[in-house]
Scaffold this active site. Structure first.
Site, PDB file in Angstrom:
ATOM      1  N   GLY D 148       0.783  -1.155   0.008  1.00  0.00           N
ATOM      2  CA  GLY D 148      -0.015  -0.054   0.078  1.00  0.00           C
ATOM      3  C   GLY D 148       0.977   1.367   0.013  1.00  0.00           C
ATOM      4  O   GLY D 148       2.046   1.190   0.317  1.00  0.00           O
ATOM      5  N   CYS D 149       0.326   2.424  -0.117  1.00  0.00           N
ATOM      6  CA  CYS D 149       1.121   3.596  -0.593  1.00  0.00           C
ATOM      7  C   CYS D 149       1.411   4.134   0.715  1.00  0.00           C
ATOM      8  O   CYS D 149       2.626   4.263   1.094  1.00  0.00           O
ATOM      9  CB  CYS D 149       0.208   4.752  -1.203  1.00  0.00           C
ATOM     10  SG  CYS D 149      -1.655   5.031  -0.679  1.00  0.00           S
TER      11      CYS D 149
END
Lengths: 332, 332, 332, 332
Positions: D148-149
């Site tokens: 995920g970012c």
């Protein structure tokens, strides 16, 4: 490999040129000059480039042009000509692409009245070709005056009228992002003033209008409202034309001129959005005709098609490479 | 009517004060000084105000304070004290609200080491009350040092810890819009640099931290990361606190301190959005507790609650008006 | 006090009306309806208003108009007429200001072809006056169709040509912020798409052009490029006019029409900046003439002069108050 | 050449992957699927790519994986696993990089309680490696769960504490641009709401925190305030740590872990600006220590280092290419 240098490369145009040259398969960046940043790594001026090149800025006075094939001069308007003169006096014999306004005007008095300065090198003006790649390449020499940002969009968008109409008036409103003002802070680029604001400036008097009028016949008159908008990159403009005899011919005119040019994208029956063009080397042009009225829209990235990527096009032309080399993923 | 003047009113704080005074039912703006704009209409500096007042700027040297009840001094930090000294030397006997940092520090050496200047009027410092209206009003005199913008949010948000905890560490990240830098263009407010960017500055060293530490007992330690964000108005901050004995008491603490204060809005179990506060005189404060950790969030308009509207609160307090007068539609 | 209600007040226009009414010295907000937010406090839809009013939304079906003096209908286009019909059928006998397009067109077939719907209340259209305060007040009745946002700027800016010229073509490019699209998210208002983008839409086909063409004689033709820009509030537009006989008369024309109207500000020999107008009830108009070409620029806050504050002007007119009441600090 | 396909490529992550693959010297994009855009040219969904590829979208049901070497699955969270299952059931035997959350959690019940769904393919979870290139490559298989970012930035920034400290609390505030919400308009990405706003969400509850907690030992506790900011690309975060024994060791820890990783840039004694990282594949990390307190800052482009370019790193690793291939100008 083409050995390339950038004079006065600590500004925004310099940064964009560096990025494009790093990505270019046949160009090697050998020097970037800066007075302010002399001997500092390039990333001190351009932190985003950290890790991508090891080069340090060269002081202008120490710059050695002897083994350079092509120099981009990214000085401010009025200083480009002086920088060019200096390297030529130093014996430089390679190609030059000047990013300033200094060699764009054939008529020196026009230049001098627009910029309120004496031209520092009037004797060199005729050696420079106006570097609009799609319209004027191949060039007669190896010195290029790279076109202005507004000028690029307006000239490409109004060229079909120049070629096909005896008479027309073109009413232009064109709006630019803040990077067009360069790297130095100004009241008009102060964030609280620019954010959420729209502001016209030099109405009917912007220097990019006479820049293109040099190439457009007298029957086509143009008036231009340059505008500042609240974003960083890109110019978006509309050209209103009325009273043409057969306005719907505009589609054929555009296609016949630009269909084979990969870096101009035509958007028939619509106006292109600014964001399509930002970050790209394209000039996007679209048009809509209704009830005898035409509106033409154009969009460019002022830092790329309006400056650095158009300069790379010009480098490619001078160096006999395909014009898109290094500018499109498919064009290596 | 309270007769009011603004010294050095050509900047952003000046503009906000003018707007609030024009709307205030019991205040009359009689003079605004500016060196740069002396004798020009106020709208030359503040075009948005055109049509709303006829006043011209007064040159500071020509300013006559004799019939003024209250003066706002909106000079830059380091110049506020000099301006105050000048009007007092001139015999001014009314109230003063100084918008600069100059009278906020009781300890002159702290001020001098933070701002690297000799204090221009150390003898006046004790005459000034630190003007946090909800915490420190009524004041003992008629001279007010109006609090800093970050300081306002941080002090109001951490006050419950000061009152109720022997020991805690508060880790603050607070992010401000570009108007906080004032009206002069700077590299950090240059639109192409600020747009889409986030940038910390003076990390652990911002002057607003010692400003509030004066009022908070030693068991409560604070560290602060001040940040610049890409918008014009407003500060939004988070305060992380861990290792409290009974963290969920925070709700009661906030309510008992602020529930009767109309210009502080509490948002239990959430963090307020910045936009709720922008354009308003409110300090919005919310909090969330989970697994023993607390985060407190605050939001203010840095130009209003962080400067001009808080100054109007202070004017109202000094003048024995309800503190919200002129700041809320219902409070005339 | 004027007793006021807002139908369908949970959108942006509703919010702006609420704020202006709270500040109005002679108006009392008695009800705001919403289906979605029925029985919730108004601040649930408009968090920024928390603390400023205690009102809860009324369900439309429970709304009692019996003691209301004036109703603002803030429904979407196509739903305003139905809402108006419903309250009239319910016996309402007070004044109505409708914010939608529904009663702006005298010619029902024009309305129906533009909006692709059957008009829900064609029999009421003639009872409504087009509410351009500076041009058409006093009105013949107590029902007002409040003008469109683009329409307001374009009509006020081109009116001198209508009054003084037999023939002219007006080429308009006008660019609006995202609040003009209303409160519902759309692909064109999605932040990643809108940010840094410029986008034309409904080119030559926007409904605000026929809206104003109703009032302008046939010799004056207009073409319009509506544009979306990356900001929240405000419309800024240019009107290019060529081939007038004596273009410099435009200054006198503007002054003679608008000099005594406090809510129109004229900016001779310049184009006004958008930010001067944002947050204000003004319509700012400027112009520049050169070499026989005219450009007129206008700027308004689309939510205020293009909607809510112009509606308050209309309320003031209907209620025989000075037109600026509640809109300017000096006009209480 | 590596033959590559993208499943569900009409969103933002799909667009970024396409751009990177077009530029990659050893990858060939052979198919992009989309239900909505099936059989339309890719530029219909991604107008900026017009002129750069001739590909049309394939309908998912018609997609033939037989000659593909590597598939990127760019479906939304909850749909990635189903898409993966479908292609494996169809006999696909190449590599897979899944961009969703679906295979990031070793513990299926954690996934199911976070996303409130039954996991569509729990039997496949152990076949996927968590694809943090600098920390976990080389991988044991050819299936990658791309991180995920927020998770990318937080994990890389807190890793030195995991490796070197027995106990610490990390208080995180991290703020992201609107592209992180994907291509579908939402109330929180509606321009008038996002512009000039800051808004916390999922405070202490964001799914990226348990995503990284899987890899960090229990002595290191983390609390996280995720925040939305008014820009399109990029995440910028601060990590506050107090009460370490020898906080200044943090510099050595970072250097020893990351100095030889070209796609992580360390900024000692400062916090990196967001803009340095936007548009790049870098994770920028800096830190400042003072009075025993540490703040670590990180910046990434959420669409690149937080998604697409990190996926290209993973492709390079799987395909035994240098990890930077196609991501840096010098790395072809």
């Amino acid at each position: 490999m083409i050995r390339v240098a950038i004079l006065h490369g600590s500004g925004y145009v310099g940064r964009e040129l560096i990025q494009l040259i790093l990505r270019h398969p046949h160009a090697l960046l050998t020097a970037v000059t800066s007075r302010t940043y002399a001997h500092s790594p390039v990333y001190k001026a351009h932190p985003a480039l950290r890790g991508q090149l090891d080069l340090c800025f060269t002081n202008v006075s120490e710059f050695d042009a002897s083994d350079i094939d092509l120099i981009f001069v990214a000085a401010e308007h009025g200083k480009g000509a002086a920088a060019v003169k200096a390297i030529l006096n130093g014996g430089y014999s390679g190609s030059i692409i000047d990013m300033s306004s200094d060699f764009r005007f054939k008529d020196i008095s026009t230049f001098e009245s627009l910029f309120k300065v004496n031209h520092p090198a009037p004797e060199l003006v005729t050696d420079f070709s106006y570097g609009q790649p799609e319209l004027f390449a191949p060039y007669s020499g190896k010195y290029i005056a790279n076109p202005g940002c507004f000028a690029t969009g307006m000239l490409l968008a109004s060229w079909p009228l120049h070629l096909n109409c005896d008479q027309a008036h073109v009413a232009i409103t064109a709006i630019t992002g803040a990077s067009g003002s360069g790297i130095r802070p100004k009241p008009t680029t102060h964030y609280p003033e620019r954010d959420g604001n729209v502001r016209a400036y030099k109405v009917f008097k912007h220097q990019h209008l006479p820049e293109i009028s040099q190439f457009i016949h007298e029957g086509i008159t143009l008036s231009m409202v340059p505008v500042s908008g609240p974003w960083t990159r890109g110019i978006w403009g509309t050209l209103h034309i009325s009273a043409l005899e057969n306005p719907s011919q505009i589609a054929d005119w555009f296609k016949s001129i630009y269909d084979h040019h990969q870096l101009i994208r035509l958007w028939p029956d619509m106006l292109p959005e600014l964001k399509y063009a930002v970050g790209s080397p394209y000039c996007d042009i679209g048009w809509i005709v209704r009830d005898g009225h035409i509106v033409i829209g154009f969009a460019i990235d002022n830092m790329l098609r309006g400056a650095a990527s158009q300069a790379i096009q010009n480098m490619n032309i001078i160096m006999d490479l395909p014009v898109e080399t290094g500018l499109l993923p498919s064009a290596t």
